[in-house]
Motif scaffolding. Structure first.
Motif, PDB file in Angstrom:
ATOM      1  N   LEU A   2     -52.979 -11.918  21.391  1.00 39.91           N
ATOM      2  CA  LEU A   2     -54.122 -12.154  22.264  1.00 39.91           C
ATOM      3  C   LEU A   2     -54.929 -10.877  22.415  1.00 39.91           C
ATOM      4  O   LEU A   2     -54.355  -9.794  22.538  1.00 39.91           O
TER       5      LEU A   2
ATOM      6  N   CYS B  72     -60.930 -14.177  25.661  1.00 40.36           N
ATOM      7  CA  CYS B  72     -59.627 -13.964  25.029  1.00 40.36           C
ATOM      8  C   CYS B  72     -59.639 -14.595  23.645  1.00 40.36           C
ATOM      9  O   CYS B  72     -59.839 -15.806  23.499  1.00 40.36           O
TER      10      CYS B  72
ATOM     11  N   ASP C 223     -46.260 -18.434  34.752  1.00 40.10           N
ATOM     12  CA  ASP C 223     -47.168 -18.166  33.645  1.00 40.10           C
ATOM     13  C   ASP C 223     -47.733 -16.760  33.792  1.00 40.10           C
ATOM     14  O   ASP C 223     -47.663 -16.140  34.862  1.00 40.10           O
TER      15      ASP C 223
ATOM     16  N   THR D 113     -53.741 -21.576  26.866  1.00 40.07           N
ATOM     17  CA  THR D 113     -54.396 -20.508  27.618  1.00 40.07           C
ATOM     18  C   THR D 113     -55.616 -21.126  28.299  1.00 40.07           C
ATOM     19  O   THR D 113     -56.307 -21.942  27.683  1.00 40.07           O
TER      20      THR D 113
ATOM     21  N   ILE E 160     -57.397 -15.570  20.480  1.00 41.04           N
ATOM     22  CA  ILE E 160     -55.980 -15.918  20.341  1.00 41.04           C
ATOM     23  C   ILE E 160     -55.678 -16.214  18.880  1.00 41.04           C
ATOM     24  O   ILE E 160     -56.340 -17.047  18.259  1.00 41.04           O
TER      25      ILE E 160
ATOM     26  N   VAL F  37     -52.120 -17.507  30.845  1.00 40.69           N
ATOM     27  CA  VAL F  37     -51.483 -17.761  29.555  1.00 40.69           C
ATOM     28  C   VAL F  37     -50.123 -18.399  29.815  1.00 40.69           C
ATOM     29  O   VAL F  37     -49.329 -17.878  30.616  1.00 40.69           O
TER      30      VAL F  37
ATOM     31  N   ILE G 242     -45.957 -19.861  25.522  1.00 41.15           N
ATOM     32  CA  ILE G 242     -46.956 -20.021  24.464  1.00 41.15           C
ATOM     33  C   ILE G 242     -46.356 -19.795  23.078  1.00 41.15           C
ATOM     34  O   ILE G 242     -46.672 -20.517  22.134  1.00 41.15           O
TER      35      ILE G 242
END
Length: 243
Positions: free
Chosen positions: A105, A44, A21, A70, A46, A91, A95
């Motif tokens: 992001l 963050c 990741d 995330t 998103i 993350v 994703i």
């Protein structure tokens, strides 16, 4: 390792070279003023392919197994000369596949009013995104901007990324909120380009959380995060009498 220092610089991470990741770390230093005010919060924002937005921070930790794929690893509230403050976000590598398309992001740091008289330029935040042996650092020199030296600037964007199934395209920013503004970074697509503005809803933590709804209503902020509850502003005594 690639080091990005200017907003017009970009770097890419090849997601075909591994199965890990993505790990994002934000670090900041003690400003050496003898006060306990060296606290930044990594956030963050998103943006999913369906245009729905999520926020991940120390309060709204997120998940790797479900939206928004995330996760924030917890709030860190101090830094010292010997040990910089550091917060971490992971993350999910897949994703974009999980979300059904490219995901944007935006990584920012937030210095709350309660931290006292401190500016982001003093704390020198930087962020590093790692994927196996691939590392990209966003280290914008905030000292080049007068805004960053103000103690009433609370939010600073340190980097943003577009994640596809094949790669991550990452860039620094240096964008700051307006003086006294509590809005969060907000993302939108302008054709194939990503637009980053600090126009998202205010989000406070702990005992201050309930004040966000009143702030957002008074500033006519209509944006909403899917995972952040939209509390109703509490009315005062005269407001209740007047309906």
């Amino acid at each position: 390792m690639i080091n990005l220092t200017k907003p017009d610089e970009t770097a890419s991470i090849d997601l075909s070279k591994g199965n890990e990741d993505l790990v994002v770390k934000a670090q900041w230093v003690d400003n050496d003023d003898g006060k306990d005010n060296d606290d930044l919060d990594l956030r963050c924002t998103i943006l999913m392919p369906d245009q729905k937005a999520y926020l991940v921070d120390g309060e709204y930790r997120g998940s790797l197994q479900a939206m928004p794929f995330t996760v924030h690893h917890g709030d860190v509230q101090s830094a010292s000369i010997d040990a910089p403050g550091e917060e971490v976000i992971t993350v999910a590598r897949n994703i974009a596949k999980q979300a059904g398309g490219p995901v944007a992001l935006c990584f920012s740091v937030y210095s709350a009013l309660a931290n006292g008289n401190v500016s982001v330029a003093e704390l020198q935040p930087k962020m590093k995104m790692s994927y196996g042996s691939q590392e990209v650092v966003c280290q914008y020199d905030f000292n080049r901007d007068a805004q960053s030296k103000r103690s009433d600037i609370y939010t600073y964007v340190i980097g943003y990324a577009i994640v596809t199934e094949e790669e991550v395209i990452l860039a620094p920013s240096g964008k700051t909120a307006k003086p006294g503004q509590e809005e969060t970074p907000w993302l939108s697509w302008q054709g194939d380009s990503l637009e980053v503005d600090i126009t998202g809803p205010a989000v406070f933590k702990g005992a201050q959380a309930s004040k966000a709804a009143r702030y957002n209503k008074s500033h006519r902020i209509s944006h909403q995060y899917e995972n952040v509850p939209q509390a109703t502003p509490q009315k005062g005594f005269f407001n209740n009498l007047l309906g």
